[in-house]
Design a protein around this motif. Sequence first.
Motif, PDB file in Angstrom:
ATOM      1  N   CYS A  62       0.837  -1.207   0.000  1.00  0.00           N
ATOM      2  CA  CYS A  62       0.000   0.000   0.000  1.00  0.00           C
ATOM      3  C   CYS A  62       0.873   1.259   0.000  1.00  0.00           C
ATOM      4  N   GLU A  63       1.916   1.248   0.814  1.00  0.00           N
ATOM      5  CA  GLU A  63       2.808   2.404   0.887  1.00  0.00           C
ATOM      6  C   GLU A  63       3.567   2.595  -0.424  1.00  0.00           C
ATOM      7  N   LEU A  64       3.985   1.486  -1.026  1.00  0.00           N
ATOM      8  CA  LEU A  64       4.751   1.544  -2.263  1.00  0.00           C
ATOM      9  C   LEU A  64       3.916   2.045  -3.435  1.00  0.00           C
ATOM     10  N   THR A  65       2.662   1.598  -3.517  1.00  0.00           N
ATOM     11  CA  THR A  65       1.811   1.933  -4.657  1.00  0.00           C
ATOM     12  C   THR A  65       0.947   3.169  -4.430  1.00  0.00           C
ATOM     13  N   GLY A  66       0.785   3.574  -3.169  1.00  0.00           N
ATOM     14  CA  GLY A  66      -0.097   4.693  -2.880  1.00  0.00           C
ATOM     15  C   GLY A  66      -1.564   4.328  -2.956  1.00  0.00           C
ATOM     16  N   MET A  67      -1.871   3.037  -2.794  1.00  0.00           N
ATOM     17  CA  MET A  67      -3.254   2.566  -2.847  1.00  0.00           C
ATOM     18  C   MET A  67      -3.802   2.351  -1.437  1.00  0.00           C
ATOM     19  N   ASP A  68      -5.112   2.124  -1.352  1.00  0.00           N
ATOM     20  CA  ASP A  68      -5.787   2.013  -0.056  1.00  0.00           C
ATOM     21  C   ASP A  68      -5.639   0.645   0.585  1.00  0.00           C
ATOM     22  N   VAL A  69      -5.885  -0.403  -0.202  1.00  0.00           N
ATOM     23  CA  VAL A  69      -5.897  -1.764   0.340  1.00  0.00           C
ATOM     24  C   VAL A  69      -5.176  -2.708  -0.612  1.00  0.00           C
TER      25      VAL A  69
ATOM     26  N   LEU B 237       8.448   4.504 -20.930  1.00  0.00           N
ATOM     27  CA  LEU B 237       7.543   5.034 -19.910  1.00  0.00           C
ATOM     28  C   LEU B 237       6.299   5.599 -20.587  1.00  0.00           C
ATOM     29  N   ILE B 238       5.143   5.216 -20.059  1.00  0.00           N
ATOM     30  CA  ILE B 238       3.854   5.561 -20.658  1.00  0.00           C
ATOM     31  C   ILE B 238       3.313   6.837 -20.010  1.00  0.00           C
ATOM     32  N   ASP B 239       2.548   7.606 -20.790  1.00  0.00           N
ATOM     33  CA  ASP B 239       1.860   8.780 -20.232  1.00  0.00           C
ATOM     34  C   ASP B 239       0.628   8.295 -19.476  1.00  0.00           C
ATOM     35  N   VAL B 240       0.860   7.846 -18.250  1.00  0.00           N
ATOM     36  CA  VAL B 240      -0.217   7.228 -17.482  1.00  0.00           C
ATOM     37  C   VAL B 240      -1.251   8.239 -16.995  1.00  0.00           C
ATOM     38  N   TRP B 241      -0.896   9.505 -16.911  1.00  0.00           N
ATOM     39  CA  TRP B 241      -1.843  10.518 -16.441  1.00  0.00           C
ATOM     40  C   TRP B 241      -2.972  10.723 -17.455  1.00  0.00           C
ATOM     41  N   SER B 242      -2.625  10.969 -18.705  1.00  0.00           N
ATOM     42  CA  SER B 242      -3.657  11.241 -19.715  1.00  0.00           C
ATOM     43  C   SER B 242      -4.505   9.999 -19.969  1.00  0.00           C
ATOM     44  N   LEU B 243      -3.889   8.816 -19.943  1.00  0.00           N
ATOM     45  CA  LEU B 243      -4.659   7.586 -20.142  1.00  0.00           C
ATOM     46  C   LEU B 243      -5.647   7.382 -19.006  1.00  0.00           C
TER      47      LEU B 243
ATOM     48  N   GLU C  25      -1.266   8.060  -7.265  1.00  0.00           N
ATOM     49  CA  GLU C  25      -1.238   9.498  -7.523  1.00  0.00           C
ATOM     50  C   GLU C  25      -1.661   9.860  -8.940  1.00  0.00           C
ATOM     51  N   TYR C  26      -1.682   8.883  -9.845  1.00  0.00           N
ATOM     52  CA  TYR C  26      -2.173   9.204 -11.191  1.00  0.00           C
ATOM     53  C   TYR C  26      -3.496   8.505 -11.502  1.00  0.00           C
ATOM     54  N   GLY C  27      -4.209   8.150 -10.456  1.00  0.00           N
ATOM     55  CA  GLY C  27      -5.604   7.756 -10.619  1.00  0.00           C
ATOM     56  C   GLY C  27      -5.886   6.299 -10.858  1.00  0.00           C
ATOM     57  N   ALA C  28      -4.930   5.411 -10.636  1.00  0.00           N
ATOM     58  CA  ALA C  28      -5.197   3.992 -10.835  1.00  0.00           C
ATOM     59  C   ALA C  28      -6.251   3.494  -9.847  1.00  0.00           C
TER      60      ALA C  28
END
Length: 443
Positions: free
Chosen positions: A131-138, A217-223, A251-254
């Motif tokens: 969770c800490e590494l990915t910035g996700m909740d669970v 590296l992909i433009d993960v924000w716009s996608l 942080e980029y909305g995954a």
Amino acid sequence: MPRGRQVSSPHPYIPNTDEDRRSMLEAIGIRSVDELFADLPDRFRIGGLDLPPALPELDLTREMAALAEQNIVAANRVTSFLGGGAYRHFIPSTVAHIISRSEYYTAYTPYQPEISQGTLQTMFELQSMVCELTGMDVTNAGMYDGASALAEACLMACRVTSRDRIAVHPSVNPAWLDVVRLYAHGPDLAVDVLAGGEATDAHACLAVQQPGFLGDLIDVWSLGEATHATGALYITAVDPISLGMLTPTGEYGADIVVAEGQSLGWPVNFGGPWLGLFACREEYIRQMPGRIVGLTSDLEGRTGYVLTLQTREQHIRRERATSNICTSQQLVGLAATVYLATVGKQGLRQVAEACYHKAHFAASLIEGLDGYSVELETPFFKEFVVQCPRPPADSNRALLERDIIGGLDVSEQDENGMLVCVTEMNTREDIERLAEGLREVAR
């Protein structure tokens, strides 16, 4: 067996004696083991196994060692630049020391929490670290591997959105894509590989790999923004080592994040067993496959760990289960936990930066060779595609003669393309040897 009675066993690893066998056969009313297979048609039977005679342990050890020596592995004089989903990273000695302890080495699914607190705690720690590494909740306690985790994420998105089409970005590893298609076949879900990379309002999700299979590296924000605009979920498959320096996925909305955890303290190991990491936003927790370990306290106020959610079909009604995953790769998960605890936040960043800088040094050397080209303008992490003057398979055979395991042949994706991977394990001398080897084989 009565005390004091000594009966020799016919096999060093199977304790059943001839008398034991006769007793069991009598109990089920047959005279020989062959009768158990009487219903099998003759065409499905074999006439025995043509095995060599048994060997003493000393001779067997020698023979197995001789067979193992036929493998070419990255050690001593041999260096490797092979990646494409399986990565050679340094493994601290603490990893082997901890996972070799008997209480961990033989531990399996902790169905009885009162006698499994150590295993449950390491699972909980891994979840916290992911969770800490990915910035996700669970996150859950682990999946089979990265590919199956991605497939499960796509099925989860279909359940959440009630849509039956899966969109996959071209950046996804082709082998992982095959697994997604296999998982989607049963529930009759369509899988679309979108050249443009953007999902439509008919899709349940868009699955993207960051960095991409070819290293870019992909433009993960716009996608992510485009995917959410269609009401679909955004799934990213990441290299966990890259998160030491790249933006966390949350942080980029995954919405769902998966990863192959092999690079976190586990050897390539001929392709497995590995470790699938799986995290998501809290609102989707009840659709997440696998199991979750939770923190609690007992009646006396002492800290305890339990399996909080386990929505797999062994535990609940099949029609309500989110997955039929049977187990978690807990020993590999423990290795990842020890690895992350050992290197720490700053150590992981140092590993990531070493991979990044060494890969770019290698790319600049190879770009300067006659007949080779590398798109240095394209951002990449630790892998990049080299355009070779001859088929990569030929180049790799020639490199192997120089004790160099070359890059992955990706000619199907990029004509005469070789995917080169550089990690912190590759020294400056290794990289210069690779460049010199490529220069020589191009003649």
